[in-house]
Write an enzyme that holds these catalytic residues in place. Sequence first.
Site, PDB file in Angstrom:
ATOM      1  N   LEU A   1      35.310  45.295  37.494  1.00  0.00           N
ATOM      2  CA  LEU A   1      36.217  44.156  37.594  1.00  0.00           C
ATOM      3  C   LEU A   1      35.506  42.909  38.120  1.00  0.00           C
ATOM      4  O   LEU A   1      34.920  42.919  39.204  1.00  0.00           O
ATOM      5  CB  LEU A   1      37.376  44.521  38.529  1.00  0.00           C
ATOM      6  CG  LEU A   1      38.459  43.450  38.690  1.00  0.00           C
ATOM      7  CD1 LEU A   1      39.138  43.157  37.364  1.00  0.00           C
ATOM      8  CD2 LEU A   1      39.465  43.885  39.742  1.00  0.00           C
ATOM      9  N   ASP A   2      35.549  41.833  37.347  1.00  0.00           N
ATOM     10  CA  ASP A   2      34.983  40.540  37.741  1.00  0.00           C
ATOM     11  C   ASP A   2      33.480  40.610  37.992  1.00  0.00           C
ATOM     12  O   ASP A   2      32.928  39.777  38.709  1.00  0.00           O
ATOM     13  CB  ASP A   2      35.681  39.990  39.004  1.00  0.00           C
ATOM     14  CG  ASP A   2      37.166  39.806  38.800  1.00  0.00           C
ATOM     15  OD1 ASP A   2      37.582  39.632  37.639  1.00  0.00           O
ATOM     16  OD2 ASP A   2      37.909  39.861  39.785  1.00  0.00           O
ATOM     17  N   GLU A   3      32.834  41.617  37.424  1.00  0.00           N
ATOM     18  CA  GLU A   3      31.406  41.791  37.680  1.00  0.00           C
ATOM     19  C   GLU A   3      30.555  41.593  36.431  1.00  0.00           C
ATOM     20  O   GLU A   3      29.347  41.776  36.455  1.00  0.00           O
ATOM     21  CB  GLU A   3      31.135  43.211  38.239  1.00  0.00           C
ATOM     22  CG  GLU A   3      31.788  43.515  39.560  1.00  0.00           C
ATOM     23  CD  GLU A   3      31.005  42.956  40.741  1.00  0.00           C
ATOM     24  OE1 GLU A   3      30.021  42.235  40.521  1.00  0.00           O
ATOM     25  OE2 GLU A   3      31.415  43.236  41.876  1.00  0.00           O
TER      26      GLU A   3
ATOM     27  N   GLY B   1      39.018  39.913  42.353  1.00  0.00           N
ATOM     28  CA  GLY B   1      40.297  40.599  42.393  1.00  0.00           C
ATOM     29  C   GLY B   1      41.484  39.677  42.364  1.00  0.00           C
ATOM     30  O   GLY B   1      41.410  38.578  41.825  1.00  0.00           O
TER      31      GLY B   1
END
Lengths: 277, 277, 277, 277
Positions: free
Chosen positions: B221-223, B195
């Site tokens: 997100l960011d995964e 995040g």
Amino acid sequence: MERKTLLTDCPDAQGLIATITNICYKHQLNIIHNREYVDHATGQFYMRTELEGIFNDHTLLLDLDHALPPGSQRQLVSSRRKRVVIMVTKESHCLGDILMKAYDGSLDIEIAAVVGNYDKLQPLTERFDIPFHFVSHEGLSRDEHEQAMIKAIQGHQPDYIILAKYMRVLTPDFVAQYPHRIINIHHSFLPAFIGARPYHQAFERGVKIIGATAHFVTNDLDEGPIIGQDVIHVDHSFSAQDMAKAGRDVEKSVLSQAIARVIDDRVFVHGNKTVIL
Amino acid sequence: MERKTLLTDCPDAQGLIATITNICYKHQLNIIHNREYVDHATGQFYMRTELEGIFNDHTLLLDLDHALPPGSQRQLVSSRRKRVVIMVTKESHCLGDILMKAYDGSLDIEIAAVVGNYDKLQPLTERFDIPFHFVSHEGLSRDEHEQAMIKAIQGHQPDYIILAKYMRVLTPDFVAQYPHRIINIHHSFLPAFIGARPYHQAFERGVKIIGATAHFVTNDLDEGPIIGQDVIHVDHSFSAQDMAKAGRDVEKSVLSQAIARVIDDRVFVHGNKTVIL
Amino acid sequence: MERKTLLTDCPDAQGLIATITNICYKHQLNIIHNREYVDHATGQFYMRTELEGIFNDHTLLLDLDHALPPGSQRQLVSSRRKRVVIMVTKESHCLGDILMKAYDGSLDIEIAAVVGNYDKLQPLTERFDIPFHFVSHEGLSRDEHEQAMIKAIQGHQPDYIILAKYMRVLTPDFVAQYPHRIINIHHSFLPAFIGARPYHQAFERGVKIIGATAHFVTNDLDEGPIIGQDVIHVDHSFSAQDMAKAGRDVEKSVLSQAIARVIDDRVFVHGNKTVIL
Amino acid sequence: MERKTLLTDCPDAQGLIATITNICYKHQLNIIHNREYVDHATGQFYMRTELEGIFNDHTLLLDLDHALPPGSQRQLVSSRRKRVVIMVTKESHCLGDILMKAYDGSLDIEIAAVVGNYDKLQPLTERFDIPFHFVSHEGLSRDEHEQAMIKAIQGHQPDYIILAKYMRVLTPDFVAQYPHRIINIHHSFLPAFIGARPYHQAFERGVKIIGATAHFVTNDLDEGPIIGQDVIHVDHSFSAQDMAKAGRDVEKSVLSQAIARVIDDRVFVHGNKTVIL
């Protein structure tokens, strides 16, 4: 079901991967891992194939010999634990690391014996129930001492000899008996600081990194095929002694990694270089 | 004589390497480099084969389709230079590194355009004679802005989109148009500090390393699947700003390495992971 | 309120830190950062003190001169941006990295000019609105060429000269004009692979690491005081050309870090070594 | 002539370095090494001063107390060898490394005892002539077990307790008895993969680096002040078990480094962060 590793080292030719994997397939051997490498500069092909199945070594190797180009070397290595003899002088960190890793299974080796030209590391070795042969060089000529060392080693029939900070130079006679089977750790990033007291040389030069190099021993001092190298950062505040102390960790990790690669039959030697698959 | 790369991604089976290399051999294609990997946990086989010769793509792929197990994917990729569009916000270091590496040939890409939600990096981009599209988000809804971005991008028909510190989250719609073709650089060693403001999070936690992660963008997100990661050491004297500044070098090197792997057709995606051959 | 940095380099003596910090305190200067180092082997004391306040340089230095032991050097450096001239041949990666870092503020330098013995990097330089002087060595003797280079450089009155892969050896005359003010990047981990074509030497030796060294230029080729070094890992599959390509990133990061330290007045030179505070 | 280390941790104020070094000077103590750090964000000043001379501890500390601002902490630490108790479960690599480093002097500690909730590491410990207390948790409540552990530890009066892969969570009661004196090694780069089975979490996430974190234990699981961290690179071929095996080396080196810093009185704790001088 057994596991063996097929090592092929031959002149490059079209279709080699197909040829070799076909033969394995016909022998109903399953390929667990495979890596190959073609050195386009020298025209040499290297392949390391971990196989699983029921092996008929003789016919497998015959089939390969028929199919591979002239001048090929191939070897079928069983996955038995390798036997090593460790040669030491006075410093304990590399020996200690190997003893511990053999003890806890991190290094899959059998340490047949430790041989030292000092007896300082005898108590440490014996804490791990491993025989220690103390072969003092005092009062002996270089050749006499080495003959005594060889005598202490030979009975153990080692696959590999590990020089864990053994601080004497081996003679060509000794080296010839164990071609590409003696692993040394040199306490510098070779080819810098060849020879004696590399940390003092490093200190004098004012370098900002120090390192270690694991290599096979040949007759040219510190010139053998390199297996692994690494460095750590130092700064102006490091004396030669501080460098030596800080270097212990990189020495032992580089040596242990090199041993792991060698006993895993991953290291091919060609001329003065290694190919590690 | 041409060079192409064959990418195979299929359920594991006995003799796959033999099967594939045989077909290449029959087509008189020379194997320049080959790497394969079997994920024994998922039973999936991956192989990347660089070939040289005269290609009949159609019959080669037909032969492969007949020989490979059901559910196999295979792709024959020509070695043409990939086209990329780079999305940016305000920070120049990642864009600058890519521009420079494309300029001097270190990265073999064609930068079709740079698209920014600020115009700050327009002069830098244009110094390299690359078109810059300024698509401000001001006064636009998120969807409107993204539609405008897509419009600016689409005409360039990029193979890959690179988010070089583009600081806005993409919608599922956008992501769906470029599956596994959007590469992002996140300024932390994921999954830590997901995040916003990872350096501030890192500072608050008092970590001794900071890092960067390049990954394919998915809807989480960011995964997305991680392509590469690295870290650098920091100490107590680093403010969050110092971390951000020190982190620039690792961000740009991780992103550039990830791009190099992807455009070289070395990255397979399986589930949420990458296999890099 | 200004910021200046006090650099002290003197024979060690009892109470030096107290002496120096007392004087700063009496001048109502606030110490923002302070680092000192005593080299107990040579008996030399180094201190770098970042100060904030209202400076009376003259009386401050007088007070120090009265208090410090004979043979002391002290310098009060204002924090103005340093001017550099960059010398290049044909390779762009180090120049490109410095241009970009100066452009985005990562390196706080003013690039007065770039001087090259080829014109290949002129377009890149001029993209950043920096003057490029092309001084071909063709048809000139070594001395004539160097005189022409010096002429191109001198007018810019650089604080430092950066050899960003400048592939010619400087004469003692040149070096003498900029003592400890010429920074070179050598593409090996010195002292290994001194001289020409280090990547070819590294390839021939079969090393598993390659590296780069930033150092001040002295009259002994590749023997000057080392500012920074780093390495990356390579394996058997790297040709000399691959090493050269892979080495670009470590060359440019080592050079940029060295520049950052030097322009920050953190690097002391003593004999052939650096002390970096 | 003795050596002691003065540790100062106080609100920042003008002239602190001068004040402290003046007092040392008046006491005719020679400063061997000195490092200080001002955290401008929190306004806290830290200084670590290694002194040599003839100490009158009482008057030295009195003089400091008069001179330092209210709320200051100062401590004069003699350089005696620290006593540690090591807590373990079943994994030997961290324990083995500490045993070996204590044995050869790389870590200047006295290992008073090893306490384990399994007896697996008893033989290894006893090889080094160190007492091993086996305190099984079987059949005991958590509190009962911990009481038994504390009982086994207390008699040894350790300066520090080292959790060398001790796989149980300590209660607040236990932690409260040894504030900032319990050092744990967590097998991930925190704050990623807090809690159980971090290598499995890492495998599931598909990370390309794995790491280790040494930290002081507080009541918040894996949230204590970080002393050191490092990572190693992994790739798609690593199973969770492979990661665990590869991670051993980084775990043990991070833990040993953290211990070295702590026993050298270099680690200050402020809130949830460490300052390491």
